[in-house]
Design a protein around this motif. Structure first.
Motif, PDB file in Angstrom:
ATOM      1  N   GLU A  38      38.482  41.831  44.656  1.00  0.00           N
ATOM      2  CA  GLU A  38      37.792  41.494  43.415  1.00  0.00           C
ATOM      3  C   GLU A  38      36.591  42.413  43.189  1.00  0.00           C
ATOM      4  O   GLU A  38      36.324  42.824  42.053  1.00  0.00           O
ATOM      5  CB  GLU A  38      37.341  40.018  43.469  1.00  0.00           C
ATOM      6  N   ALA A  39      35.889  42.747  44.251  1.00  0.00           N
ATOM      7  CA  ALA A  39      34.738  43.650  44.131  1.00  0.00           C
ATOM      8  C   ALA A  39      35.177  45.023  43.622  1.00  0.00           C
ATOM      9  O   ALA A  39      34.522  45.607  42.750  1.00  0.00           O
ATOM     10  CB  ALA A  39      34.034  43.785  45.483  1.00  0.00           C
ATOM     11  N   LEU A  40      36.285  45.524  44.136  1.00  0.00           N
ATOM     12  CA  LEU A  40      36.756  46.839  43.703  1.00  0.00           C
ATOM     13  C   LEU A  40      37.231  46.780  42.247  1.00  0.00           C
ATOM     14  O   LEU A  40      36.957  47.691  41.450  1.00  0.00           O
ATOM     15  CB  LEU A  40      37.874  47.345  44.627  1.00  0.00           C
ATOM     16  N   ARG A  41      37.923  45.701  41.908  1.00  0.00           N
ATOM     17  CA  ARG A  41      38.388  45.547  40.525  1.00  0.00           C
ATOM     18  C   ARG A  41      37.194  45.509  39.566  1.00  0.00           C
ATOM     19  O   ARG A  41      37.171  46.191  38.540  1.00  0.00           O
ATOM     20  CB  ARG A  41      39.221  44.270  40.380  1.00  0.00           C
ATOM     21  N   LEU A  42      36.183  44.741  39.924  1.00  0.00           N
ATOM     22  CA  LEU A  42      34.986  44.621  39.073  1.00  0.00           C
ATOM     23  C   LEU A  42      34.226  45.938  38.986  1.00  0.00           C
ATOM     24  O   LEU A  42      33.657  46.283  37.950  1.00  0.00           O
ATOM     25  CB  LEU A  42      34.067  43.514  39.605  1.00  0.00           C
ATOM     26  N   THR A  43      34.205  46.680  40.098  1.00  0.00           N
ATOM     27  CA  THR A  43      33.538  47.986  40.113  1.00  0.00           C
ATOM     28  C   THR A  43      34.182  48.925  39.098  1.00  0.00           C
ATOM     29  O   THR A  43      33.500  49.628  38.353  1.00  0.00           O
ATOM     30  CB  THR A  43      33.593  48.602  41.532  1.00  0.00           C
ATOM     31  N   SER A  55      27.473  38.896  55.084  1.00  0.00           N
ATOM     32  CA  SER A  55      26.505  37.907  55.586  1.00  0.00           C
ATOM     33  C   SER A  55      26.402  36.702  54.647  1.00  0.00           C
ATOM     34  O   SER A  55      26.286  35.569  55.099  1.00  0.00           O
ATOM     35  CB  SER A  55      25.132  38.551  55.768  1.00  0.00           C
ATOM     36  N   ARG A  56      26.486  36.974  53.335  1.00  0.00           N
ATOM     37  CA  ARG A  56      26.386  35.867  52.381  1.00  0.00           C
ATOM     38  C   ARG A  56      27.759  35.356  51.951  1.00  0.00           C
ATOM     39  O   ARG A  56      27.885  34.377  51.228  1.00  0.00           O
ATOM     40  CB  ARG A  56      25.562  36.300  51.165  1.00  0.00           C
ATOM     41  N   ASN A  57      28.793  36.086  52.379  1.00  0.00           N
ATOM     42  CA  ASN A  57      30.181  35.710  52.088  1.00  0.00           C
ATOM     43  C   ASN A  57      30.469  35.532  50.594  1.00  0.00           C
ATOM     44  O   ASN A  57      31.148  34.595  50.169  1.00  0.00           O
ATOM     45  CB  ASN A  57      30.549  34.429  52.849  1.00  0.00           C
ATOM     46  N   LYS A  58      29.923  36.476  49.816  1.00  0.00           N
ATOM     47  CA  LYS A  58      30.204  36.417  48.372  1.00  0.00           C
ATOM     48  C   LYS A  58      30.006  37.781  47.723  1.00  0.00           C
ATOM     49  O   LYS A  58      29.452  38.698  48.347  1.00  0.00           O
ATOM     50  CB  LYS A  58      29.307  35.380  47.696  1.00  0.00           C
ATOM     51  N   LEU A  59      30.455  37.885  46.488  1.00  0.00           N
ATOM     52  CA  LEU A  59      30.306  39.125  45.754  1.00  0.00           C
ATOM     53  C   LEU A  59      28.826  39.462  45.612  1.00  0.00           C
ATOM     54  O   LEU A  59      27.985  38.586  45.455  1.00  0.00           O
ATOM     55  CB  LEU A  59      30.943  39.013  44.364  1.00  0.00           C
ATOM     56  N   TRP A  60      28.557  40.759  45.667  1.00  0.00           N
ATOM     57  CA  TRP A  60      27.184  41.238  45.610  1.00  0.00           C
ATOM     58  C   TRP A  60      27.132  42.328  44.540  1.00  0.00           C
ATOM     59  O   TRP A  60      27.595  43.433  44.760  1.00  0.00           O
ATOM     60  CB  TRP A  60      26.795  41.752  46.999  1.00  0.00           C
ATOM     61  N   PHE A  61      26.580  41.952  43.394  1.00  0.00           N
ATOM     62  CA  PHE A  61      26.420  42.908  42.304  1.00  0.00           C
ATOM     63  C   PHE A  61      25.189  43.747  42.615  1.00  0.00           C
ATOM     64  O   PHE A  61      24.065  43.311  42.404  1.00  0.00           O
ATOM     65  CB  PHE A  61      26.281  42.167  40.970  1.00  0.00           C
ATOM     66  N   LYS A  62      25.410  44.927  43.137  1.00  0.00           N
ATOM     67  CA  LYS A  62      24.317  45.798  43.583  1.00  0.00           C
ATOM     68  C   LYS A  62      23.276  45.957  42.481  1.00  0.00           C
ATOM     69  O   LYS A  62      23.609  46.357  41.364  1.00  0.00           O
ATOM     70  CB  LYS A  62      24.889  47.165  43.988  1.00  0.00           C
ATOM     71  N   GLY A  63      22.048  45.623  42.821  1.00  0.00           N
ATOM     72  CA  GLY A  63      20.973  45.741  41.853  1.00  0.00           C
ATOM     73  C   GLY A  63      20.672  44.466  41.090  1.00  0.00           C
ATOM     74  O   GLY A  63      19.765  44.433  40.267  1.00  0.00           O
TER      75      GLY A  63
ATOM     76  N   GLY B 110      41.951  55.996  35.328  1.00  0.00           N
ATOM     77  CA  GLY B 110      42.468  54.925  34.487  1.00  0.00           C
ATOM     78  C   GLY B 110      41.512  53.769  34.376  1.00  0.00           C
ATOM     79  O   GLY B 110      40.295  53.945  34.458  1.00  0.00           O
ATOM     80  N   THR B 111      42.074  52.595  34.198  1.00  0.00           N
ATOM     81  CA  THR B 111      41.279  51.384  34.010  1.00  0.00           C
ATOM     82  C   THR B 111      41.710  50.344  35.033  1.00  0.00           C
ATOM     83  O   THR B 111      42.697  50.539  35.748  1.00  0.00           O
ATOM     84  CB  THR B 111      41.522  50.797  32.606  1.00  0.00           C
ATOM     85  N   ALA B 112      40.981  49.226  35.075  1.00  0.00           N
ATOM     86  CA  ALA B 112      41.333  48.158  36.007  1.00  0.00           C
ATOM     87  C   ALA B 112      42.740  47.636  35.725  1.00  0.00           C
ATOM     88  O   ALA B 112      43.466  47.241  36.635  1.00  0.00           O
ATOM     89  CB  ALA B 112      40.304  47.031  35.915  1.00  0.00           C
ATOM     90  N   GLU B 113      43.128  47.662  34.468  1.00  0.00           N
ATOM     91  CA  GLU B 113      44.450  47.141  34.085  1.00  0.00           C
ATOM     92  C   GLU B 113      45.566  48.138  34.347  1.00  0.00           C
ATOM     93  O   GLU B 113      46.708  47.743  34.586  1.00  0.00           O
ATOM     94  CB  GLU B 113      44.465  46.764  32.595  1.00  0.00           C
ATOM     95  N   ALA B 114      45.245  49.414  34.277  1.00  0.00           N
ATOM     96  CA  ALA B 114      46.267  50.437  34.481  1.00  0.00           C
ATOM     97  C   ALA B 114      45.639  51.634  35.183  1.00  0.00           C
ATOM     98  O   ALA B 114      45.292  52.633  34.539  1.00  0.00           O
ATOM     99  CB  ALA B 114      46.879  50.854  33.139  1.00  0.00           C
ATOM    100  N   GLY B 115      45.464  51.482  36.488  1.00  0.00           N
ATOM    101  CA  GLY B 115      44.824  52.547  37.246  1.00  0.00           C
ATOM    102  C   GLY B 115      45.781  53.213  38.200  1.00  0.00           C
ATOM    103  O   GLY B 115      46.876  52.702  38.474  1.00  0.00           O
ATOM    104  N   GLU B 116      45.369  54.375  38.715  1.00  0.00           N
ATOM    105  CA  GLU B 116      46.173  55.031  39.742  1.00  0.00           C
ATOM    106  C   GLU B 116      45.289  55.955  40.568  1.00  0.00           C
ATOM    107  O   GLU B 116      44.220  56.358  40.146  1.00  0.00           O
ATOM    108  CB  GLU B 116      47.334  55.814  39.120  1.00  0.00           C
ATOM    109  N   TRP B 117      45.771  56.261  41.770  1.00  0.00           N
ATOM    110  CA  TRP B 117      45.078  57.187  42.661  1.00  0.00           C
ATOM    111  C   TRP B 117      45.777  58.529  42.559  1.00  0.00           C
ATOM    112  O   TRP B 117      46.967  58.632  42.829  1.00  0.00           O
ATOM    113  CB  TRP B 117      45.126  56.678  44.099  1.00  0.00           C
TER     114      TRP B 117
END
Lengths: 132, 132
Positions: A38-43, A55-63, B110-117
């Motif tokens: 989920e973190a990578l998708r959100l990034t 340590s906090r066992n949750k997503l961390w929105f940097k900043g 790409g995007t989160a919905e349609a990405g690639e490496w």
């Protein structure tokens, strides 16, 4: 909608992948952290670094607290598909929670028999002023 | 003889620490690997990168087969004392087992919905010629 790109990452037994954040331009290595799926998708979605805090066992929105957001310019995956490299623009130039530019401020000096870690980078902003 | 500096590192449950290898000069992030206590000690002693291979479960003297040794210029430890950063001179300029300069040759597009490496870095030397 395909998220095959997320499946290509080899998540570890805890569903995490190590992440290196590197500053665009200077190429300085700023910090190291972890992401879950989920973190990578959100990034990717927000083009801002989102990590997973073990340590906090949750997503961390940097900043989110410090304002020291990382705008993501580029995302790379390594040969084994189990490490991510971010190229980021570091808001305020401070990535470390100690108020330093980067987290790697302790330098090894000496020999294997008599070595020590020496702090070689300055605090740019007092952490008390960052985390109010 | 004191090895307090080795005790300062916060080894994980498996006795390992993540390591980022960065090229001195270019500042390129070359690769990511792990070290155990002995690997870090040997790295300091020989000023050449020695990692711990988790897949082979043994010390891995970087370049022992390929000749692509990493001469260590500097060793850094992060704020939490649980990540190591090496600044190295990469012999032959090839750090990756695929024959590329660095391991991070797959770029997200790409995007989160349609990405690639997408592979964006060239092979500099055929791996068959590296590992004979």
């Amino acid at each position: 909608m395909t998220t095959d790109w997320l499946d290509k990452v080899r998540w570890d037994a805890n569903g995490l992948v190590p992440v290196i954040a590197q500053e665009a331009g200077s190429n300085d290595v700023l910090m190291f952290a972890w992401m879950n799926r989920e973190a990578l998708r959100l990034t990717v979605e927000h083009r801002r670094a989102v990590y997973f805090s073990r340590s906090r066992n949750k997503l961390w929105f940097k900043g989110e607290e410090s304002g020291h957001v990382q705008h993501v310019h580029e995302i790379r995956l390594d040969c084994d598909e189990d490490v991510v490299l971010l190229k980021v623009e570091q808001v305020s130039g401070i990535a470390c929670h100690t108020g330093r530019h980067a987290c790697f401020f302790q330098k090894f000096e000496g020999t294997a028999e008599a070595g020590e870690w020496v702090t070689v980078e300055p605090v740019l902003k007092d952490p008390d002023a960052i985390y109010k």
